[in-house]
Design an enzyme around this catalytic site. Sequence first.
Site, short mmCIF file in Angstrom:
data_model
loop_
_atom_site.label_atom_id
_atom_site.label_comp_id
_atom_site.label_asym_id
_atom_site.label_seq_id
_atom_site.Cartn_x
_atom_site.Cartn_y
_atom_site.Cartn_z
N ASP A 66 0.87 -1.18 0.00
CA ASP A 66 0.00 0.00 0.00
C ASP A 66 0.90 1.23 0.00
OD1 ASP A 66 -2.34 1.66 0.38
OD2 ASP A 66 -1.91 1.75 2.50
N SER A 67 0.29 2.40 -0.23
CA SER A 67 1.04 3.65 -0.14
C SER A 67 1.62 3.84 1.26
CB SER A 67 0.10 4.82 -0.43
OG SER A 67 -0.91 4.88 0.57
N TYR A 102 -0.81 8.57 -1.83
CA TYR A 102 -0.91 8.41 -3.28
C TYR A 102 -2.10 9.22 -3.82
CZ TYR A 102 2.23 4.26 -3.56
OH TYR A 102 3.29 3.39 -3.54
N GLY A 103 -3.04 9.51 -2.92
CA GLY A 103 -4.33 10.09 -3.33
C GLY A 103 -4.24 11.37 -4.14
N CYS A 114 -4.62 -1.27 -1.86
CA CYS A 114 -4.79 0.17 -1.98
C CYS A 114 -5.77 0.45 -3.13
CB CYS A 114 -3.43 0.80 -2.27
SG CYS A 114 -3.47 2.57 -2.55
N ASN A 115 -6.85 1.12 -2.81
CA ASN A 115 -7.85 1.44 -3.85
C ASN A 115 -7.27 2.40 -4.88
OD1 ASN A 115 -10.67 0.41 -2.68
ND2 ASN A 115 -9.39 1.12 -1.02
N THR A 116 -6.48 3.37 -4.41
CA THR A 116 -5.93 4.40 -5.29
C THR A 116 -4.94 3.78 -6.27
OG1 THR A 116 -6.08 5.82 -3.34
CG2 THR A 116 -4.93 6.72 -5.25
N CYS A 131 -10.97 3.50 1.12
CA CYS A 131 -9.51 3.62 1.22
C CYS A 131 -9.09 2.71 2.36
CB CYS A 131 -9.12 5.07 1.52
SG CYS A 131 -7.43 5.30 2.08
N HIS A 183 -6.88 2.80 4.50
CA HIS A 183 -6.52 3.43 5.77
C HIS A 183 -7.73 3.61 6.69
CE1 HIS A 183 -2.78 4.50 3.68
NE2 HIS A 183 -2.28 4.95 4.82
N1 DGL Z 1 -4.71 3.33 1.29
C1 DGL Z 1 -4.91 3.85 0.02
C2 DGL Z 1 -6.23 3.54 -0.62
O1 DGL Z 1 -6.78 2.51 -0.34
C3 DGL Z 1 -4.22 5.09 -0.45
C4 DGL Z 1 -4.22 6.25 0.41
C5 DGL Z 1 -3.29 7.33 -0.13
O2 DGL Z 1 -2.10 7.09 -0.13
O3 DGL Z 1 -3.79 8.38 -0.53
O4 DGL Z 1 -6.72 4.27 -1.42
#
Ligand code: DGL
Length: 274
Positions: free
Chosen positions: A17-18, A49-50, A80-82, A190, A192
């Site tokens: 993940d990020s 990453y967003g 990570c969704n992003t 997300c 997180h």
């Molecule tokens: N945990 C991440 C997600 O599921 C990315 C969060 C990020 O780095 O902006 O999107």
Amino acid sequence: MNAKITPSNERPIAVFDSGVGGISVLKHIHALVPNEQLIYVADSKHAPYGNKTPLEIQERCFKIADFLIAQDVKALVVACNTATAAAIDVLRLRYTLPIVGMEPAVKPAAAATKNGIIGVLATTGTLKSAQFAALLESYGRNVEVVTQACVGLVECIERGELNAKNTKALIRQYCAPLLAEGADTIVLGCTHYPFVRDVITEIVGKEVILIDTGAAVACQLQYRLTEEAIQSKRNQTASVRFWTNSDAINAKQIISQLWGGNADITQDNDFHID
Ligand code: DGL
């Protein structure tokens, strides 16, 4: 001649993940397939990453995947969704191993809502992506979908500030438009966000359903392992190792806190991949 070769089904599975968010997914994976050896990479130095461009995210994903594949992993989970939205297609084009990604739980939320109004909390990158537009097109047609980008929330969680005043203020701010529209179901889009699930519940009320995709990703991984016939035959619990490129002095403490126990963590300035 007697070189030790790890049988292909006893190689580790990589999860990344990020940052620390994907640990929420890792927990589901470890619970479902405890005999699988796991390696987790938190790219915290480059979080969030967003607000990165898809190209920047793809570049990070390639570096992390190269690092992990060099460790002879048998499957890759993009927790990570992003990153999934930005890079899963190019990752699958470049690498041949099974790659499991994730997307916000719009489909289960549309099935769970009683009043037909769902909220989606996610990063700007996820909400702006073509994948998310396609997801809404497929599953969001018969419901009202209220989306909210949670700028700054990932950073709070990266710092381990799960219950801090500023974290709660951000969550209150981001949930307000969803509640104002009457959402009875909220997607934690997300990885997180499950770490602040209790705070979200405190703010939106117990009657609002919160949905994340950690358990579904673990099931999908198990399915892929079976399909490829690469499940571990081990009959005891396997190791879970963490790598982080965060230079925060409390990085190890935050990972252990989120993992919920003493974790085997290597803190390395960018895993020698920059
Ligand atoms: N945990 C991440 C997600 O599921 C990315 C969060 C990020 O780095 O902006 O999107």
